[in-house]
Design a protein around this motif. Sequence first.
Motif, PDB file in Angstrom:
ATOM      1  N   ILE A 191     -13.819  11.895  27.983  1.00 38.98           N
ATOM      2  CA  ILE A 191     -12.929  10.792  27.600  1.00 38.98           C
ATOM      3  C   ILE A 191     -11.490  11.137  27.963  1.00 38.98           C
ATOM      4  O   ILE A 191     -10.721  10.274  28.432  1.00 38.98           O
ATOM      5  CB  ILE A 191     -13.066  10.496  26.100  1.00 38.98           C
ATOM      6  N   LYS A 195      -8.704   9.087  30.241  1.00 35.21           N
ATOM      7  CA  LYS A 195      -7.721   8.554  29.299  1.00 35.21           C
ATOM      8  C   LYS A 195      -6.767   7.558  29.947  1.00 35.21           C
ATOM      9  O   LYS A 195      -6.565   6.444  29.437  1.00 35.21           O
ATOM     10  CB  LYS A 195      -6.935   9.701  28.677  1.00 35.21           C
ATOM     11  N   CYS A 198      -8.427   4.313  30.776  1.00 30.30           N
ATOM     12  CA  CYS A 198      -8.752   3.554  29.570  1.00 30.30           C
ATOM     13  C   CYS A 198      -7.501   2.892  28.980  1.00 30.30           C
ATOM     14  O   CYS A 198      -7.550   1.742  28.525  1.00 30.30           O
ATOM     15  CB  CYS A 198      -9.392   4.467  28.527  1.00 30.30           C
ATOM     16  N   LYS A 201      -6.573  -0.179  30.910  1.00 27.87           N
ATOM     17  CA  LYS A 201      -7.483  -1.309  30.726  1.00 27.87           C
ATOM     18  C   LYS A 201      -7.595  -1.727  29.257  1.00 27.87           C
ATOM     19  O   LYS A 201      -8.295  -2.692  28.942  1.00 27.87           O
ATOM     20  CB  LYS A 201      -8.870  -0.975  31.270  1.00 27.87           C
ATOM     21  N   ILE A 203      -8.956   0.031  26.737  1.00 28.23           N
ATOM     22  CA  ILE A 203     -10.291   0.393  26.244  1.00 28.23           C
ATOM     23  C   ILE A 203     -10.180   1.598  25.317  1.00 28.23           C
ATOM     24  O   ILE A 203      -9.516   2.588  25.628  1.00 28.23           O
ATOM     25  CB  ILE A 203     -11.237   0.710  27.419  1.00 28.23           C
ATOM     26  N   VAL A 233     -16.436   2.274  31.531  1.00 30.22           N
ATOM     27  CA  VAL A 233     -15.014   1.907  31.640  1.00 30.22           C
ATOM     28  C   VAL A 233     -14.804   0.955  32.813  1.00 30.22           C
ATOM     29  O   VAL A 233     -14.060  -0.025  32.718  1.00 30.22           O
ATOM     30  CB  VAL A 233     -14.149   3.171  31.799  1.00 30.22           C
ATOM     31  N   GLU A 240     -13.970  -1.751  22.854  1.00 32.41           N
ATOM     32  CA  GLU A 240     -14.360  -0.383  22.561  1.00 32.41           C
ATOM     33  C   GLU A 240     -15.665  -0.012  23.249  1.00 32.41           C
ATOM     34  O   GLU A 240     -16.503  -0.872  23.543  1.00 32.41           O
ATOM     35  CB  GLU A 240     -14.515  -0.179  21.052  1.00 32.41           C
ATOM     36  N   ASP A 258     -21.330  -0.153  25.859  1.00 33.18           N
ATOM     37  CA  ASP A 258     -20.097  -0.858  26.245  1.00 33.18           C
ATOM     38  C   ASP A 258     -20.340  -2.354  26.103  1.00 33.18           C
ATOM     39  O   ASP A 258     -21.472  -2.809  25.954  1.00 33.18           O
ATOM     40  CB  ASP A 258     -19.706  -0.514  27.686  1.00 33.18           C
TER      41      ASP A 258
END
Length: 334
Positions: A191, A195, A198, A201, A203, A233, A240, A258
């Motif tokens: 993750i 990062k 995310c 976007k 997320i 992603v 989330e 997702d």
Amino acid sequence: MIANFLKERLSWILMFILGQAIIVFIAYLDNMIPLQPVLYIVFLSMIAFAAFLVLRYRNETRFYRSLKDWESSLDLTEITKADSPFERLVEDSLIGQTERLKRDASLERTRFELEQDELLSWIHEVKTPLTTMHLIIERMDDSSLKVQLTYEWLRIHLLLDQELHRKRISFIENDLYMEKVSLNALVVGEIRTLKSWCIAKGIGFELQLDMDEVLSDAKWLAFILRQILTNAVKYSQDGEIIVRSYVREDQTVLEITDFGRGIDSRDLPRIFDKGFTSTMEHHDNASTGMGLYLVRRAADPLGIRISVRSAPGEGSTFTLVFSKRNEFVKLSGV
């Protein structure tokens, strides 16, 4: 094989039958030749000829039966030694062609391994300037440009990583080291890599890792998680991504959910096929169709069963079921 033998010897059989028929015909026409003794002789000749065919069938087809049952493994010891001159011609030809194929295969294998080593070396060399580039990007003041460059850097990084593992996948059994692995550490590490993407976007991640420890290979399990999380992603716009683990029937289960575009039901059976992208977004040239194929290839030696639930517009859930501990005790020794 019997039918083939009779076809091969059909001209000889017909010649013999024709000869016996001529003898009987002459005896029938010539009153000086007693017909009954001739018929008796012809009958005995037919029996002798039939016995001769049976004997020759066993001897003449032994070599060719071994050829028919021969598995194309280039091992000529499985073939019965030739007896007749014609069989020796076939055997010599097979030996010559097999030796030539072995030499060619050895040269191709050497060439392939050399090219693979050179490509792996090149990938490792490229990673050094990529790391430097990432450090430079991190020090940039323009936040908008920084986000764009970080995204492009991440794409290159992930593609190189995928190619590196694609080249190694053929020898994965030699690269495995089974040990106790923390799911939380692996998931959080992946993750962190994603990062910046995310954040751009919008997320987030929700972790519900009730079961943390599994027996697996950390490097290859991280690669599997990387591919699945990257897809989650990539095909999500916001919201989330839920990562949860739990125990079911004495087996650890990891689910990654997702709420992106989802997968059409007609595509689900094919998503792990090599080169398959999508029938929903067939114009998406950015997808290589290799990520999930490599995931399945890596999961099988690790004893991980992967399944997918998905629907268009509702997102996807990838479920990883890990093997029971005692299935890997002999391999890992832990």
